[in-house]
Design an enzyme around this catalytic site. Structure first.
Site, PDB file in Angstrom:
ATOM      1  CG  ASP A  21      -6.183  -1.466  -7.388  1.00 49.30           C
ATOM      2  OD1 ASP A  21      -6.489  -0.397  -7.930  1.00 49.30           O
ATOM      3  OD2 ASP A  21      -5.080  -2.011  -7.570  1.00 49.30           O
ATOM      4  CE  LYS A 118      -3.874   0.536  -9.461  1.00 50.11           C
ATOM      5  NZ  LYS A 118      -3.147  -0.729  -9.563  1.00 50.11           N
ATOM      6  CB  CYS A 163      -2.430  -0.272  -5.077  1.00 54.49           C
ATOM      7  SG  CYS A 163      -3.256   1.124  -5.824  1.00 54.49           S
TER       8      CYS A 163
HETATM    9  C1  VGL Z   1      -1.754  -4.653  -7.409  1.00 52.51           C
HETATM   10  C2  VGL Z   1      -1.128  -6.840  -7.362  1.00 52.51           C
HETATM   11  C3  VGL Z   1      -1.365  -6.945  -8.707  1.00 52.51           C
HETATM   12  C4  VGL Z   1      -1.977  -3.376  -6.694  1.00 52.51           C
HETATM   13  C5  VGL Z   1      -1.991  -4.742  -8.757  1.00 52.51           C
HETATM   14  O1  VGL Z   1      -2.157  -2.338  -7.357  1.00 52.51           O
HETATM   15  O2  VGL Z   1      -1.977  -3.387  -5.432  1.00 52.51           O
HETATM   16  N1  VGL Z   1      -1.326  -5.694  -6.730  1.00 52.51           N
HETATM   17  N2  VGL Z   1      -1.795  -5.884  -9.390  1.00 52.51           N
END
Ligand code: VGL
Ligand code: ZN
Length: 219
Positions: A21, A118, A163
């Site tokens: 991410d 994802k 994540c």
């Molecule tokens: C995530 C917050 C919102 C992550 C994803 O994958 O860390 N955190 N969406």
């Protein structure tokens, strides 16, 4: 003989770097900024040449995603219950095909073998690089890595307490040796100690927590 093998390329091929991410929306000017997020960029660029297999994940949500506070008439940070599980509500972030969902431009400098997406299911959030939060659907990463005989995974990126935490648990459950490159990750830290708690939880689960300068001794 053994020493030679260790240094040789054969074993190195069994390792991979996963960058989770590292997207514009998690940068300081993005929709869901992570504190000091930009600090990991030079570290990720510096360690990338140590790996012959590099994979990225991208949070890749539709507009009507369940994790967006606005879709429930609520405010970011509030927690609701979905399918018996608590769901933290976030601001709208990483919407498919938007600039915010792109990988940060500086990642174009490194050779990414495969990009994993994802969080596409509007009804289920998805923190892990492997499965959605209800373990209903695989991203295909496990199968892809197993086919290539990759056994050791080094994790970098965002967010240590979401994540990375979820990915590490799934990685270990699926038989990978999992490393967290602590200085190449940053946490959401909704609560002050979330990063520390996540690191402790990952270590207890069997992950090895390391620093970027130590990577070569674990390859
Ligand atoms: C995530 C917050 C919102 C992550 C994803 O994958 O860390 N955190 N969406
Ligand atoms: Zn998300």
């Amino acid at each position: 003989m053994l020493k030679k093998g260790r240094r040789g390329s054969k074993l190195k091929k069994l390792t991979a770097l996963i960058i989770t991410d590292l997207q514009n929306d998690f940068m300081p000017s993005g929709a869901l900024p992570i504190k000091e997020g930009e600090a990991i960029i030079p570290i990720v660029l510096q360690i990338a040449p140590l790996f012959s297999h590099i994979y990225t994940t991208q949070d890749w949500h539709p507009n009507n995603h369940v994790s967006f506070a606005i879709n429930h008439g609520k405010r970011p940070g509030e927690i609701i219950e979905i399918h018996g599980k608590s769901q933290i509500l976030w601001p709208v972030h990483c919407v498919q095909e938007t600039l915010g969902a792109d990988l940060i431009p500086r990642l174009q400098r490194i050779a990414i073998e495969k990009k994993i997406y994802k969080g596409e299911n509007p009804l289920i959030d998805s923190y892990s690089a492997f499965f959605d939060n209800e373990k209903k659907k695989s991203t295909g990463l496990n199968e892809y890595l197993k086919k290539r005989g990759i056994q050791k995974l080094f994790f970098s990126g965002f967010a240590t307490d979401f994540c990375i935490l979820y990915s590490i648990k799934d990685a270990i459950d699926q038989g990978f040796i999992a490393y967290v490159i602590r200085d190449a990750c940053r946490a959401m830290n909704k609560e002050l100690l979330d990063e520390t708690k996540a690191l402790v939880a990952m270590e207890n689960y069997g992950a090895v927590i390391i620093l970027s300068r130590e990577i070569s001794s674990y390859l």
